[in-house]
Structure formats: C-alpha cells, structure tokens
Design a protein around this motif. Sequence first.
Motif, PDB file in Angstrom:
ATOM      1  N   UNK A 350       0.815  -1.213   0.000  1.00 21.55           N
ATOM      2  CA  UNK A 350       0.000   0.000   0.000  1.00 21.55           C
ATOM      3  C   UNK A 350       0.848   1.263   0.000  1.00 21.55           C
ATOM      4  N   UNK A 351       2.005   1.214   0.659  1.00 19.36           N
ATOM      5  CA  UNK A 351       2.835   2.412   0.741  1.00 19.36           C
ATOM      6  C   UNK A 351       3.320   2.868  -0.627  1.00 19.36           C
ATOM      7  N   UNK A 352       3.534   1.935  -1.525  1.00 22.33           N
ATOM      8  CA  UNK A 352       4.044   2.298  -2.857  1.00 22.33           C
ATOM      9  C   UNK A 352       2.985   2.997  -3.705  1.00 22.33           C
ATOM     10  N   UNK A 353       1.730   2.738  -3.430  1.00 26.43           N
ATOM     11  CA  UNK A 353       0.659   3.342  -4.228  1.00 26.43           C
ATOM     12  C   UNK A 353      -0.081   4.459  -3.486  1.00 26.43           C
ATOM     13  N   UNK A 354      -0.203   4.316  -2.172  1.00 25.48           N
ATOM     14  CA  UNK A 354      -0.920   5.320  -1.374  1.00 25.48           C
ATOM     15  C   UNK A 354      -0.124   5.624  -0.094  1.00 25.48           C
ATOM     16  N   UNK A 412       2.338  -6.395  12.034  1.00 26.07           N
ATOM     17  CA  UNK A 412       1.962  -7.215  10.881  1.00 26.07           C
ATOM     18  C   UNK A 412       1.328  -6.359   9.783  1.00 26.07           C
ATOM     19  N   UNK A 413       0.485  -5.417  10.192  1.00 26.89           N
ATOM     20  CA  UNK A 413      -0.153  -4.525   9.212  1.00 26.89           C
ATOM     21  C   UNK A 413       0.881  -3.571   8.624  1.00 26.89           C
ATOM     22  N   UNK A 414       1.755  -3.043   9.475  1.00 27.81           N
ATOM     23  CA  UNK A 414       2.798  -2.124   8.992  1.00 27.81           C
ATOM     24  C   UNK A 414       3.726  -2.844   8.017  1.00 27.81           C
ATOM     25  N   UNK A 415       4.056  -4.083   8.342  1.00 28.22           N
ATOM     26  CA  UNK A 415       4.919  -4.857   7.433  1.00 28.22           C
ATOM     27  C   UNK A 415       4.234  -5.066   6.088  1.00 28.22           C
ATOM     28  N   UNK A 416       2.946  -5.381   6.125  1.00 28.34           N
ATOM     29  CA  UNK A 416       2.218  -5.595   4.871  1.00 28.34           C
ATOM     30  C   UNK A 416       2.228  -4.333   4.019  1.00 28.34           C
ATOM     31  N   UNK A 417       2.058  -3.172   4.633  1.00 28.91           N
ATOM     32  CA  UNK A 417       1.981  -1.931   3.875  1.00 28.91           C
ATOM     33  C   UNK A 417       3.331  -1.481   3.345  1.00 28.91           C
ATOM     34  N   UNK A 418       4.382  -1.629   4.149  1.00 29.49           N
ATOM     35  CA  UNK A 418       5.661  -1.017   3.809  1.00 29.49           C
ATOM     36  C   UNK A 418       6.690  -1.997   3.237  1.00 29.49           C
ATOM     37  N   UNK A 419       6.634  -3.264   3.619  1.00 25.82           N
ATOM     38  CA  UNK A 419       7.694  -4.195   3.239  1.00 25.82           C
ATOM     39  C   UNK A 419       7.251  -5.240   2.228  1.00 25.82           C
ATOM     40  N   UNK A 420       5.975  -5.560   2.200  1.00 18.74           N
ATOM     41  CA  UNK A 420       5.492  -6.577   1.268  1.00 18.74           C
ATOM     42  C   UNK A 420       5.305  -5.987  -0.129  1.00 18.74           C
ATOM     43  N   UNK A 421       5.505  -6.823  -1.130  1.00 18.83           N
ATOM     44  CA  UNK A 421       5.244  -6.422  -2.505  1.00 18.83           C
ATOM     45  C   UNK A 421       4.006  -7.144  -3.005  1.00 18.83           C
TER      46      UNK A 421
END
Length: 468
Positions: A350-354, A412-421
């Motif tokens: 999510x961080x990459x798009x929003x 877990x949510x922060x990791x999904x937004x910032x670290x996951x592709x």
Amino acid sequence: MRHEIILLAIILLLVVAEVSIANNKKNSIVHLAIFLFGIHTIIGFLKMNYGNLFGGMFHTNELIQFFKNILNIGVLILLLQSGDWIEEKILQQQRGTEFFILIFSSLLGVYFMISAGDFVMFYLGLELSTLPLAALAAYDITKRLSSESGIKLILSAALASGASLFGISLLYATTGSIYFAEISEAITANNLTILGFVFFFAGLGFKISLVPFHFWTADVYEGAPVSIATYLSVISKGAAVFILMILLFTVLKPLMAIWENIIYVIAIITMFVGNLFALRQQNMKRFLAFSSIAQAGFILLGLITGNQLGSATVVYFVLIYVFSNLAAFGVVQAISLQTGKENMKDYEGLYRTNPNLSLVMMLALFSLAGIPPLAGFFGKFFLFTAAASKGYYLLVFLAVVNVTISLYYYLLVVRAMFLRKNENAIPYFKSKIYMRLGLLITAVGILFIGLYSPLYNYIHELSKSFFN
C-alpha cells in the motif's frame, strides 16, 4: 442542557430538510449535517451553567461537559470520514438522511446517559443510545452481512439491557432508591447488592466489549458499515467507560472491596483475549475489533484505582483512543469505499501506491500500541502509573506483556503496507475533501496531544473538582 437541546434541534432540522429538499439535491443534506454538527461542536466549548435538573435526574459539571465535547469531536471526525460514503448511497437512490438522524439520536442518548443522576435517566439514555445502532448496523441493505450484524447487535443488546435492568432492580431493592446520591449513602455490601452489581456490570461490560461479554463485537464490526463499526468502537465504548467510572468512583464506592477484585480479573482476561485473538485475524474490521477489546482491558487499569488520578487517566486515555481508533478506521473506510477490500492481505504494497494512507495507518497503529512519542504512549504510561500507585504491580507487568503482544500484531499490518510487494496492490486514489480533512485531524491529534502537557493537567484539575 445545551448539548441536548442543540442536538435535538439539529435532528429536527434534518427531518425538515429531508421532506423539503428535492430528490436530485439530497446530497446537500450531507453538507448541511456536517456543517450544523460542526457548529454544535464549537458551541459545546463555550462556558455554560452547571447543576441539576428534574429533581436530580439530570446533572452536569465541567468534567461531564468536557467529555461530551470529546465525543462531539469524535462524531464530527466520523461524519467527515463518512460523508463520501453517504453521498454514494444517496446517488444509488438509498436515502442518506436516516444515517444522520439515527447517529445523532444515539449520541443524544449518550448525552443523557453520562449526565444521568438516577438509574431511570441512565436506562433511558442507554436504550436511546443503543437501539438506533441496530438499525445503523443493518444500514447497508444490499449486503447480507450487514443485516446479520443488525440482528446480532439487537439480540445481544436486549440481553445486556435485561441484565442491567435486573441488576438495577436489585440495587433498588436493597437501597430503596434509584437516585445515585441516595444510593451511595445507603448501599452496603450484602449478597443481594453484590448480585445486583454483577448483573449491572455485565450489561455495561457488553457496551465496553469486556471479556466475557465481547462475543458480539467482531461479528457485528465485520458485518456493519465501517462508519458504524467506528462509532461502536469509539463513541459508544467511550461513553460506557465514562458512566461506569462515575458509578464506580461515586455511587458504588462503598463496594470497592468487591468490584476491584472483579475488575482485576476481567482486566487481565480482556487484555489477553483481545490481543491473542487479534493475532489470527485477516479481516481489518475484525482485527480492529479485537484490538478495541484489548484497549478496553487497558482502560480498566485506570478504573481499578477508584481515585481522582485514575479518573483523570481514564478520560485522557479515552481522548487519545478516540483519535487513534478513528485514524485506523478512517483508512479502512477510505480503502473499502474505493475498492471494497477489507483484508490485511489487500494492504500489501500500500505504501508504494498510497503513501499518505499508509503513514496515517502506521501512526494510528503505533499510537494504539503505545510507541513513543505518539499520544498512545502517554495514555498507557499514565494508566500504568495510576495502577502502580495503588500497588497493582503484577497487573501492570501483565499489561506490559500485552503491550508487547499488541506491538507484534500491529507490526503485521505495517509490514504488509511497507515491506510486502504485491503485483495487484491497491491502485492510487485520491479521497475527497471530507475524508482527507478527517484523517488529517486524527493524524495531528496522534502527533501532538501527548506532547501538550497542559491538556493532561487540565483534565487532572477537572477530575479533582469532580470528586470534591
């Protein structure tokens, strides 16, 4: 009764607007409702007279007025975050005025509940604040889960209401009065009184989502529209905490040797159940539901003290909780409105798009976890200090353990937004002005409320005058 009279006037104006405005201009009601309630929120901070009405059934003071203003700010932010959603409903030929009328009616009930001077006014306020929420939970008539949510809420609320009413009847039987001031002088710790307290506490435990009265929470939050889940998590829960604090610290103070043990056990169970169940959630609304259950457990650390320091920390923590939870639910609302996605896996990348939404969500989750220097850290610090001042060191230690657990699942949510592709990441979208303004207010509150020390000192002074 300034808060109550103005809010009732707003409800009546919206009813008139509903029948007066042409169907193709119904979306103007959204702007009218937000504008009127914004004026109401500002007026609430003006100085007013304090005292009793209706023979002591209704009363107000500085602390009650301040808490009503906290709730007003929370509802105003909620309306800003919900404006786009209601406009969309109006465009789909589903009426939107009912949303504002029902939510303001529920808030009116909250006002009466926290200003109650006897159990009749309290119960009327409790019912008025709860019944509109069942209709609101089932507001999205196009979704089966929403209807199911409304049914679950009304059945659970009926059970909790019956338990509270039975407890009130037992307290009346043992004291001979329904007035809080008279009960506090006549109450004694006999078996019938303790039984009445247990039933009454169970009813309020439902509103606060304390374990074991929490079973409805996750299912109702998941099925209800995000705005209503937000209201249940923030406004309804905050009001129930405040009235419980008033009753425990004043009316039921002679039973403190009884209720402090009950709260001690329930605080531990609520923190652990909320946090451990949050670990396994994938739906964001269910995730935040169990998070709110865990936060309710932390609030009990202030309630168990039974003194002025505990009341100040509870009010301060609720203020911070309002901004933190509204920020988290606001991001969920924005994404759900644009994409219909509500699962944690959908937030990957999510961080990459929003990036702006990701940052607001991160601030909200870190504040809920108690990470310094965000506001949530100061809220939890003062709660832990209040409990430690009364010698509840084991309880504080277990609370710190739960803070550690909560940090893991928030990350877990922060990791999904910032670290996951994610190749199918949520595409970039720009929220409308109301949503952006609501999220901005919550982000500013999270960043600066904790750093503004005069605010806590002010609440502390209000609590002192309240107990005097």
